[in-house]
Design an enzyme around this catalytic site. Structure first.
Site, PDB file in Angstrom:
ATOM      1  N   GLY A  16      42.360  17.733  45.275  1.00 23.15           N
ATOM      2  CA  GLY A  16      42.071  18.436  44.123  1.00 23.15           C
ATOM      3  C   GLY A  16      41.716  17.568  42.677  1.00 23.15           C
TER       4      GLY A  16
ATOM      5  NE  ARG B  97      41.752  19.863  49.256  1.00 19.79           N
ATOM      6  CZ  ARG B  97      41.751  20.479  48.065  1.00 19.79           C
ATOM      7  NH1 ARG B  97      40.573  21.400  47.797  1.00 19.79           N
ATOM      8  NH2 ARG B  97      42.625  20.094  47.098  1.00 19.79           N
TER       9      ARG B  97
ATOM     10  CG  ASP C 170      51.344  16.793  48.590  1.00 23.28           C
ATOM     11  OD1 ASP C 170      50.084  17.180  48.467  1.00 23.28           O
ATOM     12  OD2 ASP C 170      52.240  17.576  48.947  1.00 23.28           O
TER      13      ASP C 170
ATOM     14  CB  THR D   7      47.827  16.413  41.983  1.00 21.98           C
ATOM     15  OG1 THR D   7      48.209  17.670  41.981  1.00 21.98           O
ATOM     16  CG2 THR D   7      49.176  15.648  42.123  1.00 21.98           C
TER      17      THR D   7
ATOM     18  CG  ASP E 126      49.467  21.343  41.736  1.00 21.02           C
ATOM     19  OD1 ASP E 126      48.900  22.311  40.877  1.00 21.02           O
ATOM     20  OD2 ASP E 126      49.088  21.298  43.056  1.00 21.02           O
TER      21      ASP E 126
ATOM     22  CG  ASP F 201      52.816  18.844  44.043  1.00 16.65           C
ATOM     23  OD1 ASP F 201      52.017  18.004  43.497  1.00 16.65           O
ATOM     24  OD2 ASP F 201      52.232  19.625  44.960  1.00 16.65           O
TER      25      ASP F 201
ATOM     26  NE  ARG G 223      47.651  22.825  46.595  1.00 12.04           N
ATOM     27  CZ  ARG G 223      47.009  21.753  47.362  1.00 12.04           C
ATOM     28  NH1 ARG G 223      46.414  22.071  48.660  1.00 12.04           N
ATOM     29  NH2 ARG G 223      47.132  20.687  46.736  1.00 12.04           N
TER      30      ARG G 223
HETATM   31  P1  ADP Z   1      45.639  16.632  47.433  1.00 15.49           P
HETATM   32  O1  ADP Z   1      45.488  15.127  47.896  1.00 15.49           O
HETATM   33  O2  ADP Z   1      44.952  16.986  46.197  1.00 15.49           O
HETATM   34  O3  ADP Z   1      46.999  17.003  48.020  1.00 15.49           O
HETATM   35  P2  ADP Z   1      44.612  17.717  49.969  1.00 15.49           P
HETATM   36  O4  ADP Z   1      45.954  18.119  50.521  1.00 15.49           O
HETATM   37  O5  ADP Z   1      43.360  18.468  50.225  1.00 15.49           O
HETATM   38  O6  ADP Z   1      44.419  17.202  48.519  1.00 15.49           O
HETATM   39  O7  ADP Z   1      44.242  16.349  50.752  1.00 15.49           O
HETATM   40  C1  ADP Z   1      43.053  15.662  50.656  1.00 15.49           C
HETATM   41  C2  ADP Z   1      42.442  14.899  51.962  1.00 15.49           C
HETATM   42  O8  ADP Z   1      43.535  13.969  52.347  1.00 15.49           O
HETATM   43  C3  ADP Z   1      42.302  15.883  52.961  1.00 15.49           C
HETATM   44  O9  ADP Z   1      41.231  16.496  52.795  1.00 15.49           O
HETATM   45  C4  ADP Z   1      42.512  14.986  54.199  1.00 15.49           C
HETATM   46  O10 ADP Z   1      41.251  14.013  54.603  1.00 15.49           O
HETATM   47  C5  ADP Z   1      43.575  13.904  53.791  1.00 15.49           C
HETATM   48  N1  ADP Z   1      44.703  14.361  54.401  1.00 15.49           N
HETATM   49  C6  ADP Z   1      45.717  15.549  53.796  1.00 15.49           C
HETATM   50  N2  ADP Z   1      46.750  15.554  54.644  1.00 15.49           N
HETATM   51  C7  ADP Z   1      46.497  14.848  55.596  1.00 15.49           C
HETATM   52  C8  ADP Z   1      47.278  14.204  56.972  1.00 15.49           C
HETATM   53  N3  ADP Z   1      48.735  15.044  57.042  1.00 15.49           N
HETATM   54  N4  ADP Z   1      46.940  13.301  57.550  1.00 15.49           N
HETATM   55  C9  ADP Z   1      45.830  12.594  57.184  1.00 15.49           C
HETATM   56  N5  ADP Z   1      45.120  12.904  56.287  1.00 15.49           N
HETATM   57  C10 ADP Z   1      45.447  14.078  55.453  1.00 15.49           C
END
Ligand code: ADP
Length: 324
Positions: A14, A75, A106, A129, A131, A133, A175
């Site tokens: 995000g 993503r 995260d 982020t 959030d 969090d 979230r």
């Molecule tokens: P944020 O970093 O804001 O929490 P996301 O949860 O959408 O955003 O994660 C961003 C990107 O990080 C995802 O599209 C994916 O490519 C990668 N990612 C997220 N979780 C995992 C995971 N458990 N293992 C590997 N890559 C991950």
């Protein structure tokens, strides 16, 4: 021969206001340390499709005040798979990158941690982020701007709520965490704050509305979107049914929360963390997040930021009831 000659930076997940200030700090601190700095477009997606651009000092001029991210973010389901991360690693090697800086939340750190461990590659995370969090840092980049966006919006809604004697349920982002709702709720003088970290809040809200709430000209109830018991509309319906004399409204603030020019606080935090991330790479740190704790820079293993959950501020929770 110097170990680090060329580094790369990307933004992932995000978007958050202040990400540009962090990119600027990484680029300028990198250049000040005689490094070449590359930007990766659209997060892990661009890492897999080999979308690298060279970043010079002037490329990051006049972005400290802008929201969003000049590198773009996305993503990437492919990066979740080991094969995707192999492609990413190969592109890092192809571009002769010695260390990677990931600005994200995260999810992005879960991916960063895997990439670093599977390929023994230095990766430093910068918490970006709205959030707030992430375990291991008091603040994340974008959180302060989001809070101020919420406060601006709620102050405006308060005007109409008071004029019409209304009960307003206002849903804010978060979230799985109530950090935005909790802090902005205190800043707005909300009558109630409903967050996923606390259960049984609907009953307490009903009790308030049945007693002190009756004498209020308006009531603002801030609800974190991740509220697990029921949706904001469901809670509003329950209240409407129980208190038919009340004029109940729902407002979902949505994406305006994450936009706009970053606050001074976010710009300074982003600048400090960008410099700290470059320092961390040069000091042979790998697979860590740079964060802020008690106003100092901290280093926290990336896998810890992913596994552990940040707790809401107990003092803020304690004072809500006193201030209503
Ligand atoms: P944020 O970093 O804001 O929490 P996301 O949860 O959408 O955003 O994660 C961003 C990107 O990080 C995802 O599209 C994916 O490519 C990668 N990612 C997220 N979780 C995992 C995971 N458990 N293992 C590997 N890559 C991950």
């Amino acid at each position: 021969m110097e170990k680090f000659k060329k580094i790369a930076v990307l933004t992932s997940g995000g978007d958050a206001p202040g990400m540009n200030a962090a990119i600027r700090a990484v680029v300028r601190a990198g250049i000040a340390n005689k490094l070449k700095v590359m930007g990766v477009l659209r997060g892990y997606k661009g890492l897999i499709s080999n979308d690298f651009i060279k970043l010079e000092s002037t490329d990051v001029s006049k972005i400290i005040q802008t929201g969003g991210t000049i590198l773009g973010t996305a993503r990437s389901p492919e990066f979740r798979e080991p094969e995707g991360r192999v492609k990413a690693y190969e592109n890092l090697k192809k571009n002769q990158i010695d260390g990677l800086i990931v600005i994200g939340g995260d999810g992005s750190f879960a991916g960063a941690s895997l990439l670093s461990r599977e390929h023994n590659f230095p990766v430093i995370g910068i918490p970006g982020t709205i959030d707030n969090d992430l375990f291991g840092t008091d603040y994340t980049i974008g959180y302060d701007t989001a809070l101020n966006n919420v406060v601006d919006a709620v102050d405006k809604i308060r005007d109409t709520a008071t004029s019409h004697n209304r009960v307003f349920f206002i849903e804010v982002m978060g979230r799985e965490a109530g950090f935005i709702a909790l802090r902005s709720g205190i800043a707005c003088g909300a009558e109630a704050i409903l967050i996923p970290e606390i259960s049984g809040q609907t009953d307490k809200l009903k009790e308030f509305l049945a007693t002190r709430g009756k004498t209020r000209k308006s009531s603002i109830i801030l609800v974190a979107e991740g509220k697990k018991e029921s949706s904001t509309f469901d809670i509003a319906k329950i209240v409407e049914k129980e208190f038919p004399e009340m004029d109940v409204r729902v407002s979902i603030l949505g994406h305006i929360q994450r936009g706009g020019s970053p606050t001074a606080y976010d710009r300074v935090t982003a600048s400090r963390l960008g410099v700290a991330a470059v320092d961390a790479l040069l000091n042979d740190q790998r697979s860590i997040m740079v964060g802020i704790a008690d106003n100092d820079i901290t280093h926290v293993p990336l896998n810890k930021t992913v596994k552990l959950h940040k707790k809401v501020n107990e003092h803020l929770l304690e004072i809500i009831d006193l201030l209503i």
